[in-house]
Design a protein around this motif. Structure first.
Motif, PDB file in Angstrom:
ATOM      1  N   MET A   1       0.842  -1.174   0.000  1.00 22.10           N
ATOM      2  CA  MET A   1       0.000   0.000   0.000  1.00 22.10           C
ATOM      3  C   MET A   1       0.894   1.247   0.000  1.00 22.10           C
ATOM      4  O   MET A   1       1.860   1.325   0.741  1.00 22.10           O
ATOM      5  N   LEU A   2       0.524   2.218  -0.839  1.00 18.41           N
ATOM      6  CA  LEU A   2       1.290   3.455  -0.945  1.00 18.41           C
ATOM      7  C   LEU A   2       0.912   4.442   0.155  1.00 18.41           C
ATOM      8  O   LEU A   2      -0.250   4.531   0.539  1.00 18.41           O
ATOM      9  N   THR A   3       1.890   5.174   0.615  1.00 20.64           N
ATOM     10  CA  THR A   3       1.605   6.257   1.545  1.00 20.64           C
ATOM     11  C   THR A   3       1.069   7.438   0.734  1.00 20.64           C
ATOM     12  O   THR A   3       1.184   7.469  -0.503  1.00 20.64           O
ATOM     13  N   HIS A   4       0.508   8.424   1.431  1.00 25.51           N
ATOM     14  CA  HIS A   4       0.015   9.618   0.748  1.00 25.51           C
ATOM     15  C   HIS A   4       1.140  10.292  -0.014  1.00 25.51           C
ATOM     16  O   HIS A   4       0.971  10.721  -1.164  1.00 25.51           O
ATOM     17  N   LYS A   5       2.295  10.405   0.598  1.00 31.54           N
ATOM     18  CA  LYS A   5       3.451  11.051  -0.037  1.00 31.54           C
ATOM     19  C   LYS A   5       3.864  10.312  -1.311  1.00 31.54           C
ATOM     20  O   LYS A   5       4.145  10.933  -2.340  1.00 31.54           O
ATOM     21  N   GLN A   6       3.883   8.979  -1.266  1.00 26.33           N
ATOM     22  CA  GLN A   6       4.256   8.192  -2.439  1.00 26.33           C
ATOM     23  C   GLN A   6       3.210   8.317  -3.544  1.00 26.33           C
ATOM     24  O   GLN A   6       3.555   8.459  -4.726  1.00 26.33           O
ATOM     25  N   LEU A   7       1.940   8.275  -3.166  1.00 24.85           N
ATOM     26  CA  LEU A   7       0.860   8.397  -4.135  1.00 24.85           C
ATOM     27  C   LEU A   7       0.912   9.757  -4.822  1.00 24.85           C
ATOM     28  O   LEU A   7       0.763   9.869  -6.033  1.00 24.85           O
ATOM     29  N   ARG A   8       1.145  10.789  -4.033  1.00 22.24           N
ATOM     30  CA  ARG A   8       1.232  12.143  -4.575  1.00 22.24           C
ATOM     31  C   ARG A   8       2.394  12.255  -5.557  1.00 22.24           C
ATOM     32  O   ARG A   8       2.261  12.804  -6.651  1.00 22.24           O
ATOM     33  N   ALA A   9       3.563  11.740  -5.172  1.00 23.39           N
ATOM     34  CA  ALA A   9       4.734  11.787  -6.051  1.00 23.39           C
ATOM     35  C   ALA A   9       4.452  11.045  -7.355  1.00 23.39           C
ATOM     36  O   ALA A   9       4.800  11.520  -8.444  1.00 23.39           O
ATOM     37  N   HIS A  10       3.807   9.897  -7.253  1.00 21.36           N
ATOM     38  CA  HIS A  10       3.461   9.102  -8.434  1.00 21.36           C
ATOM     39  C   HIS A  10       2.496   9.879  -9.331  1.00 21.36           C
ATOM     40  O   HIS A  10       2.665   9.937 -10.547  1.00 21.36           O
ATOM     41  N   ALA A  11       1.480  10.492  -8.736  1.00 22.21           N
ATOM     42  CA  ALA A  11       0.490  11.247  -9.504  1.00 22.21           C
ATOM     43  C   ALA A  11       1.126  12.456 -10.191  1.00 22.21           C
ATOM     44  O   ALA A  11       0.801  12.773 -11.338  1.00 22.21           O
ATOM     45  N   LEU A  12       2.038  13.140  -9.497  1.00 23.49           N
ATOM     46  CA  LEU A  12       2.663  14.330 -10.064  1.00 23.49           C
ATOM     47  C   LEU A  12       3.623  14.016 -11.208  1.00 23.49           C
ATOM     48  O   LEU A  12       4.044  14.919 -11.929  1.00 23.49           O
ATOM     49  N   ASN A  13       3.933  12.743 -11.411  1.00 22.92           N
ATOM     50  CA  ASN A  13       4.743  12.348 -12.568  1.00 22.92           C
ATOM     51  C   ASN A  13       3.923  12.385 -13.852  1.00 22.92           C
ATOM     52  O   ASN A  13       4.489  12.389 -14.939  1.00 22.92           O
ATOM     53  N   PRO A  15       1.921  14.314 -16.518  1.00 22.06           N
ATOM     54  CA  PRO A  15       1.927  15.719 -16.941  1.00 22.06           C
ATOM     55  C   PRO A  15       0.605  16.447 -16.708  1.00 22.06           C
ATOM     56  O   PRO A  15       0.601  17.599 -16.268  1.00 22.06           O
ATOM     57  N   GLU A  16      -0.527  15.789 -16.962  1.00 18.22           N
ATOM     58  CA  GLU A  16      -1.819  16.466 -16.787  1.00 18.22           C
ATOM     59  C   GLU A  16      -2.129  16.727 -15.316  1.00 18.22           C
ATOM     60  O   GLU A  16      -2.698  17.753 -14.967  1.00 18.22           O
ATOM     61  N   VAL A  17      -1.704  15.842 -14.442  1.00 18.79           N
ATOM     62  CA  VAL A  17      -1.897  16.038 -13.005  1.00 18.79           C
ATOM     63  C   VAL A  17      -0.972  17.147 -12.511  1.00 18.79           C
ATOM     64  O   VAL A  17      -1.393  18.030 -11.755  1.00 18.79           O
ATOM     65  N   ALA A  18       0.272  17.115 -12.942  1.00 16.76           N
ATOM     66  CA  ALA A  18       1.235  18.139 -12.530  1.00 16.76           C
ATOM     67  C   ALA A  18       0.785  19.524 -12.991  1.00 16.76           C
ATOM     68  O   ALA A  18       0.905  20.500 -12.246  1.00 16.76           O
ATOM     69  N   ALA A  19       0.237  19.626 -14.202  1.00 14.82           N
ATOM     70  CA  ALA A  19      -0.228  20.918 -14.720  1.00 14.82           C
ATOM     71  C   ALA A  19      -1.394  21.448 -13.888  1.00 14.82           C
ATOM     72  O   ALA A  19      -1.444  22.640 -13.559  1.00 14.82           O
ATOM     73  N   GLU A  20      -2.320  20.592 -13.537  1.00 12.44           N
ATOM     74  CA  GLU A  20      -3.469  21.023 -12.725  1.00 12.44           C
ATOM     75  C   GLU A  20      -3.019  21.387 -11.316  1.00 12.44           C
ATOM     76  O   GLU A  20      -3.483  22.369 -10.739  1.00 12.44           O
ATOM     77  N   GLY A 103       4.656  21.700  -2.031  1.00 16.04           N
ATOM     78  CA  GLY A 103       3.428  21.838  -1.254  1.00 16.04           C
ATOM     79  C   GLY A 103       3.707  22.078   0.214  1.00 16.04           C
ATOM     80  O   GLY A 103       2.832  21.956   1.049  1.00 16.04           O
ATOM     81  N   GLN A 104       4.932  22.419   0.542  1.00 18.13           N
ATOM     82  CA  GLN A 104       5.306  22.656   1.927  1.00 18.13           C
ATOM     83  C   GLN A 104       5.608  24.126   2.114  1.00 18.13           C
ATOM     84  O   GLN A 104       5.923  24.836   1.166  1.00 18.13           O
ATOM     85  N   SER A 105       5.499  24.588   3.326  1.00 19.68           N
ATOM     86  CA  SER A 105       5.842  25.969   3.608  1.00 19.68           C
ATOM     87  C   SER A 105       6.857  26.006   4.731  1.00 19.68           C
ATOM     88  O   SER A 105       6.994  25.064   5.494  1.00 19.68           O
ATOM     89  N   THR A 106       7.573  27.109   4.777  1.00 17.77           N
ATOM     90  CA  THR A 106       8.543  27.295   5.851  1.00 17.77           C
ATOM     91  C   THR A 106       8.190  28.565   6.596  1.00 17.77           C
ATOM     92  O   THR A 106       7.579  29.466   6.047  1.00 17.77           O
ATOM     93  N   ARG A 107       8.561  28.624   7.839  1.00  9.21           N
ATOM     94  CA  ARG A 107       8.283  29.801   8.658  1.00  9.21           C
ATOM     95  C   ARG A 107       9.538  30.658   8.714  1.00  9.21           C
ATOM     96  O   ARG A 107      10.617  30.171   8.985  1.00  9.21           O
ATOM     97  N   THR A 108       9.368  31.962   8.437  1.00  6.43           N
ATOM     98  CA  THR A 108      10.491  32.895   8.489  1.00  6.43           C
ATOM     99  C   THR A 108      10.709  33.309   9.937  1.00  6.43           C
ATOM    100  O   THR A 108       9.858  33.073  10.792  1.00  6.43           O
ATOM    101  N   PRO A 109      11.846  33.972  10.241  1.00  6.54           N
ATOM    102  CA  PRO A 109      12.089  34.413  11.622  1.00  6.54           C
ATOM    103  C   PRO A 109      10.990  35.321  12.161  1.00  6.54           C
ATOM    104  O   PRO A 109      10.719  35.334  13.349  1.00  6.54           O
TER     105      PRO A 109
END
Length: 118
Positions: A1-13, A15-20, A103-109
């Motif tokens: 079974m794929l994790t969410h992170k793995q599924l997302r990476a697979h989907a983003l490969n 082109p139509e998913v990555a564009a959307e 899809g991640q964000s970072t916090r500035t000082p």
């Protein structure tokens, strides 16, 4: 079974998913920031709604990103103020070439969050 992170990476490969994903990334990342900030403040949707003078269902629609209309900057600013935050809108020049969105964000000082793109 794929994790969410793995599924997302697979989907983003695909082109139509990555564009959307690219088209909607900033909008959903902003909505995610509002949800995270509300959670950090320990507020319910009803409490935020009361603070900004609207209904809980209107806040739920705004947070879901599925409404027929995008919230105005004034509404987003009121929401941010209800959370003890300030809404900042900036123009950022887009660099030529493709970027990989994490899809991640970072916090500035200063405590603001910045979306990361690679």
């Amino acid at each position: 079974m794929l994790t969410h992170k793995q599924l997302r990476a697979h989907a983003l490969n695909r082109p139509e998913v990555a564009a959307e994903f690219e088209k909607q990334f900033e909008e959903f990342a902003l909505l995610d920031e509002f949800l995270r900030a509300r959670s950090e403040q320990g507020l319910t949707q009803a409490e935020v709604a009361e603070r900004i003078g609207t209904t809980q269902s209107a806040v739920a629609r705004m947070e879901s990103g599925r409404g027929k209309h995008s919230p105005s900057l004034a509404t987003l600013s009121k929401y941010a103020e209800a959370l003890g935050c300030k809404l900042e809108v900036r123009l950022v020049r887009v660099r030529a070439g493709k970027r990989k969105l994490t899809g991640q964000s970072t916090r500035t000082p200063s405590g603001t969050r910045t979306l990361r793109a690679r």
